[in-house]
Design an enzyme around this catalytic site. Sequence first.
Site, PDB file in Angstrom:
ATOM      1  N   ARG A 225       1.399   1.584  -6.012  1.00 34.53           N
ATOM      2  CA  ARG A 225       1.571   0.681  -4.886  1.00 34.53           C
ATOM      3  C   ARG A 225       0.273  -0.017  -4.493  1.00 34.53           C
ATOM      4  O   ARG A 225       0.268  -0.872  -3.604  1.00 34.53           O
ATOM      5  CB  ARG A 225       2.116   1.455  -3.675  1.00 34.53           C
ATOM      6  CG  ARG A 225       3.446   2.123  -3.926  1.00 34.53           C
ATOM      7  CD  ARG A 225       3.901   2.883  -2.711  1.00 34.53           C
ATOM      8  NE  ARG A 225       4.291   1.980  -1.650  1.00 34.53           N
ATOM      9  CZ  ARG A 225       5.517   1.515  -1.450  1.00 34.53           C
ATOM     10  NH1 ARG A 225       6.487   1.867  -2.263  1.00 34.53           N
ATOM     11  NH2 ARG A 225       5.777   0.696  -0.454  1.00 34.53           N
TER      12      ARG A 225
ATOM     13  N   TRP B 256      -3.579  -1.885  -1.520  1.00 35.93           N
ATOM     14  CA  TRP B 256      -3.525  -3.164  -2.239  1.00 35.93           C
ATOM     15  C   TRP B 256      -3.987  -4.204  -1.235  1.00 35.93           C
ATOM     16  O   TRP B 256      -3.318  -4.453  -0.234  1.00 35.93           O
ATOM     17  CB  TRP B 256      -2.109  -3.456  -2.734  1.00 35.93           C
ATOM     18  CG  TRP B 256      -2.026  -4.694  -3.579  1.00 35.93           C
ATOM     19  CD1 TRP B 256      -2.357  -4.817  -4.893  1.00 35.93           C
ATOM     20  CD2 TRP B 256      -1.557  -5.991  -3.165  1.00 35.93           C
ATOM     21  NE1 TRP B 256      -2.132  -6.102  -5.328  1.00 35.93           N
ATOM     22  CE2 TRP B 256      -1.640  -6.843  -4.289  1.00 35.93           C
ATOM     23  CE3 TRP B 256      -1.082  -6.504  -1.961  1.00 35.93           C
ATOM     24  CZ2 TRP B 256      -1.266  -8.183  -4.239  1.00 35.93           C
ATOM     25  CZ3 TRP B 256      -0.709  -7.842  -1.913  1.00 35.93           C
ATOM     26  CH2 TRP B 256      -0.801  -8.661  -3.042  1.00 35.93           C
TER      27      TRP B 256
ATOM     28  N   HIS C  96       8.293 -32.152 -25.850  1.00 35.23           N
ATOM     29  CA  HIS C  96       8.144 -33.002 -24.663  1.00 35.23           C
ATOM     30  C   HIS C  96       6.843 -32.730 -23.930  1.00 35.23           C
ATOM     31  O   HIS C  96       6.729 -33.075 -22.751  1.00 35.23           O
ATOM     32  CB  HIS C  96       9.341 -32.821 -23.729  1.00 35.23           C
ATOM     33  CG  HIS C  96      10.635 -33.268 -24.337  1.00 35.23           C
ATOM     34  ND1 HIS C  96      10.889 -34.582 -24.669  1.00 35.23           N
ATOM     35  CD2 HIS C  96      11.734 -32.568 -24.705  1.00 35.23           C
ATOM     36  CE1 HIS C  96      12.094 -34.674 -25.196  1.00 35.23           C
ATOM     37  NE2 HIS C  96      12.627 -33.455 -25.238  1.00 35.23           N
TER      38      HIS C  96
ATOM     39  N   LYS D 250       5.547  -9.818 -19.191  1.00 40.34           N
ATOM     40  CA  LYS D 250       5.102  -8.459 -19.504  1.00 40.34           C
ATOM     41  C   LYS D 250       3.742  -8.491 -20.189  1.00 40.34           C
ATOM     42  O   LYS D 250       2.862  -7.680 -19.877  1.00 40.34           O
ATOM     43  CB  LYS D 250       6.149  -7.775 -20.410  1.00 40.34           C
ATOM     44  CG  LYS D 250       6.242  -6.291 -20.304  1.00 40.34           C
ATOM     45  CD  LYS D 250       6.479  -5.816 -18.889  1.00 40.34           C
ATOM     46  CE  LYS D 250       7.646  -6.507 -18.214  1.00 40.34           C
ATOM     47  NZ  LYS D 250       7.667  -6.353 -16.765  1.00 40.34           N
TER      48      LYS D 250
ATOM     49  N   ASN E 159       0.884   0.214   5.808  1.00 38.82           N
ATOM     50  CA  ASN E 159       1.436  -0.531   4.684  1.00 38.82           C
ATOM     51  C   ASN E 159       2.146  -1.749   5.248  1.00 38.82           C
ATOM     52  O   ASN E 159       3.019  -1.615   6.107  1.00 38.82           O
ATOM     53  CB  ASN E 159       2.430   0.325   3.894  1.00 38.82           C
ATOM     54  CG  ASN E 159       3.161  -0.473   2.821  1.00 38.82           C
ATOM     55  OD1 ASN E 159       2.612  -1.419   2.271  1.00 38.82           O
ATOM     56  ND2 ASN E 159       4.391  -0.100   2.534  1.00 38.82           N
ATOM     57  N   GLY E 160       1.770  -2.942   4.790  1.00 38.27           N
ATOM     58  CA  GLY E 160       2.428  -4.154   5.266  1.00 38.27           C
ATOM     59  C   GLY E 160       1.433  -5.189   5.741  1.00 38.27           C
ATOM     60  O   GLY E 160       0.244  -5.140   5.414  1.00 38.27           O
TER      61      GLY E 160
ATOM     62  N   GLU F  80      10.711 -12.895 -19.628  1.00 38.49           N
ATOM     63  CA  GLU F  80      10.279 -11.535 -19.342  1.00 38.49           C
ATOM     64  C   GLU F  80       9.225 -11.077 -20.347  1.00 38.49           C
ATOM     65  O   GLU F  80       8.258 -10.395 -19.971  1.00 38.49           O
ATOM     66  CB  GLU F  80      11.477 -10.577 -19.366  1.00 38.49           C
ATOM     67  CG  GLU F  80      11.136  -9.108 -19.195  1.00 38.49           C
ATOM     68  CD  GLU F  80      10.428  -8.777 -17.898  1.00 38.49           C
ATOM     69  OE1 GLU F  80       9.906  -7.657 -17.783  1.00 38.49           O
ATOM     70  OE2 GLU F  80      10.379  -9.631 -16.985  1.00 38.49           O
TER      71      GLU F  80
ATOM     72  N   GLU G 147       0.833  -9.716 -17.643  1.00 36.66           N
ATOM     73  CA  GLU G 147       0.476  -8.873 -16.509  1.00 36.66           C
ATOM     74  C   GLU G 147      -0.304  -7.631 -16.897  1.00 36.66           C
ATOM     75  O   GLU G 147      -1.040  -7.095 -16.065  1.00 36.66           O
ATOM     76  CB  GLU G 147       1.717  -8.502 -15.687  1.00 36.66           C
ATOM     77  CG  GLU G 147       2.732  -7.623 -16.359  1.00 36.66           C
ATOM     78  CD  GLU G 147       3.973  -7.409 -15.485  1.00 36.66           C
ATOM     79  OE1 GLU G 147       3.925  -7.702 -14.276  1.00 36.66           O
ATOM     80  OE2 GLU G 147       4.997  -6.953 -16.018  1.00 36.66           O
TER      81      GLU G 147
ATOM     82  N   LYS H 172       3.231  -2.293  -7.301  1.00 35.92           N
ATOM     83  CA  LYS H 172       4.683  -2.231  -7.379  1.00 35.92           C
ATOM     84  C   LYS H 172       5.265  -2.221  -5.972  1.00 35.92           C
ATOM     85  O   LYS H 172       4.573  -1.919  -5.000  1.00 35.92           O
ATOM     86  CB  LYS H 172       5.095  -0.959  -8.119  1.00 35.92           C
ATOM     87  CG  LYS H 172       6.416  -1.072  -8.879  1.00 35.92           C
ATOM     88  CD  LYS H 172       6.618   0.170  -9.703  1.00 35.92           C
ATOM     89  CE  LYS H 172       7.805   0.026 -10.617  1.00 35.92           C
ATOM     90  NZ  LYS H 172       7.534  -0.856 -11.741  1.00 35.92           N
TER      91      LYS H 172
ATOM     92  N   CYS I 263       0.840  -1.194   0.000  1.00 35.29           N
ATOM     93  CA  CYS I 263       0.000   0.000   0.000  1.00 35.29           C
ATOM     94  C   CYS I 263       0.879   1.248   0.000  1.00 35.29           C
ATOM     95  O   CYS I 263       2.081   1.180   0.223  1.00 35.29           O
ATOM     96  CB  CYS I 263      -0.904  -0.001   1.228  1.00 35.29           C
ATOM     97  SG  CYS I 263      -1.907  -1.503   1.379  1.00 35.29           S
TER      98      CYS I 263
END
Length: 608
Positions: free
Chosen positions: A27, A75, A504, A485, A99-100, A481, A488, A603, A2
Amino acid sequence: MCGIVGYVGPRDCTDVLVEALTKLEYRGYDSAGIAVFENGKIEVAKSKGRLSDLVGKMEKEGKPKGHAGIGHTRWATHGEPSDVNSHPHSGRRVTLVHNGIIENYKEIKQFLIENEHTEFLSDTDTEVVAQLLDFYYTGNPIRAIRRVMHEIRGSYALGIVFADRPETVYAVRCESPLIVGQGKGEVFVASDVPAIIKYTKDYYLLEYGEIAVLKNGAVNFCDLHGRMLEKELKTADWDEDSAEKGGYPHFMIKEIHEQPTAVKTTIMPRIENGLPNLSECGITRETLKDINNIFIVACGTAMHAGMVGKYVIEKLARVSVTVDIASEFRYRDPLIGENDLVIIISQSGETADSKAVLSLVKGTGAKTLAVVNVKGSSIAREADMVIYTHAGPEIAVASTKAYMVQLSVMYLLAFEISLAKGKIDEEKCRQLTAQLEQVPEVIDAAINKVVDECQYISTKLITADSLLYIGRGLDYALSMEGSLKLKEISYIHSESYAAGELKHGTISLVEEGMPVIAVATQNTLLEKTVSNIKEVKARGAMTIVICDEKAEIDEEAVDYMIRIPQINETLMPMVATVPMQLLAYYTSVNKGNDVDKPRNLAKSVTVE
C-alpha cells in the site's frame, strides 16, 4: 493508499506493528513509522524509505517497548518522502497515523495558525489533522474526534493515541478502509486483513463515522453521536499461508502460478447444470434481459479487464458496451438511463474514483453491479449486485491473478446476458461454459510451456528505451494490459496500439532494434495482424509474436515466437495473458528491480 495498523494486547507491540506493516507495504513504501506507549509515554520511531530502514534505525537507536501503539507505511501525497513527513504525526497530546487525503487541510492549517495553536513541522495534511485534534481536545477523546470529523473533508482512516489515555488506541474511518481484528485478549487495527491474519481471522468492518476504542484486549464501538454500537464479527476465509511467498522469490510469480486455482474457485460455484448461474450474486436473467446499455467503469488493470468484457459482451449479446476510466467517467456527465447497467470493477472494492461513480449513478434508474475481490468492501456494499472474484490476497502491486479472475467473470456475465437476451441458445451457452471450465488447465499448461522462452526473451528487452505492444480486436484489448504490466515493473516506456492504426502515425517511432510485441491469437484477424508485423519488421523492429500453437505465421517476419496452447479464440485472452505477465516479471527481475514494490506505485488506490 497508505497502510495503517494498531495493537493493544500482551505481545511486544513494536514486533506486532512491524510484522503487520510488512503485510501492508504493497500500500506504500516511501516511509514507515510507529508510535508505542512506553512507561506511560508515547515513543515515536519513523524513517524515510522501506520498512527495513525503520527496523535498521531501531536496531541502532533502540525500539519502543510496550503493549499498545499504532504504525504506518506511507505512499506520499502531501510532501516529499522524508523523515519529517513520515507518519506518525503529533500535536502536543495527540499522535496519529492516516490513510487518505484531507481536501481542506490548507484552510484548517490557516485557522490553526491564526489561533496561534502551533508551528507546523511537516508538509503533510496529516499533521494538520493531528494539530486540529489537539486543538479541540479537552480530555474527552470521542468528543474531540467527532468535532474533527465534522470539520475535515476527504477520504481518511485514522489510528490515534492520546498521551493521557495510555494503553488505548482509537480508530475511525471515512471512505478509506479500516478493520478491527479480535484475538484472544488482544485487538488490532489494520487497513487490510493480511496485516492481522497471522494473529486472528476474526475482524469487524469499521463503517463510515464509526469510532473504535481498543483497550484491555477488547474493542467498543460508537457512532458520531456517541451511541454504543453492536457489530457483526466476520471471519476471513483464507489463512496466513495465502499471504506468504511459499518458496517463490517474489509474490508476483507466486500469484501468476496461483491463477489456475483462482479462476477455478471463481467460476465453478457460478456454474450449475452446465450453465452460468449468478443468482447468488443477485443477478437473474429477468434482470439482464431488459438491459439497454452497459457501462463498464474501472481504473488501470481492472479497466483493461473491462475492455475484454466489452468485446465479448458486444459480440455475443449484441448490447452496446462503453468502457471508461473511472476518473474520467465521473466528470464527463455521462448519459446513463433507466434499464442501463453500470459495472464497477475493482480488486480492492475501495478504489476512490470507482466508488465516486456509484454515487453518481444513484438516482439515474440504472442498475449497478460490483466485481470486487474483497468481501464487505465499500463498492460491494453500495452496489445493487455484486460478484466476488475469489482470487485470495494479492500482495504484489502489479496485478496478475486479480486481472485473470476479473476476465473470468466478464466471460460468465457475457454468456449469461447473451442467454437472457436470446442471442444464444442453451446449447451454445453450454458449449461456451464448458470451454471456460477448461481454461484453468490451459492456463497451467501455458505457464509451464512458455516460462523458459519468456525468461530468455526478457533478456532482449532490458536495454530497450521504448517498445510497442500491438494487436487487433481482443488482442488489442489484451495488449493494453501487457504494456501496462511491463512498464509498471520494468520502468521501460511501453505503449499499446491497435495494429491497424500504426500507419497513421505511430510507426514513425519504429527504428532499428526497437522491440514490438504483437499479440496474434484471433485467427479471423491473423492475416491482417501478420501484415502489420511485417510493416514494423521492414523498418528494423525486433518482433516478438504471441500466438497459438497452430497459427501459420511467416517466420521471416518474426524474431521470437511464443506459442501458447490453443482454445476457443474468444477465450484466448485468458491464456495469452500468461506470457505477457512472465515477460514483464522476468524483465524486471533481470533489471534488478523490486518486482513486488515498483517505484512510485501502491496497491488499493484510495485517493483520487
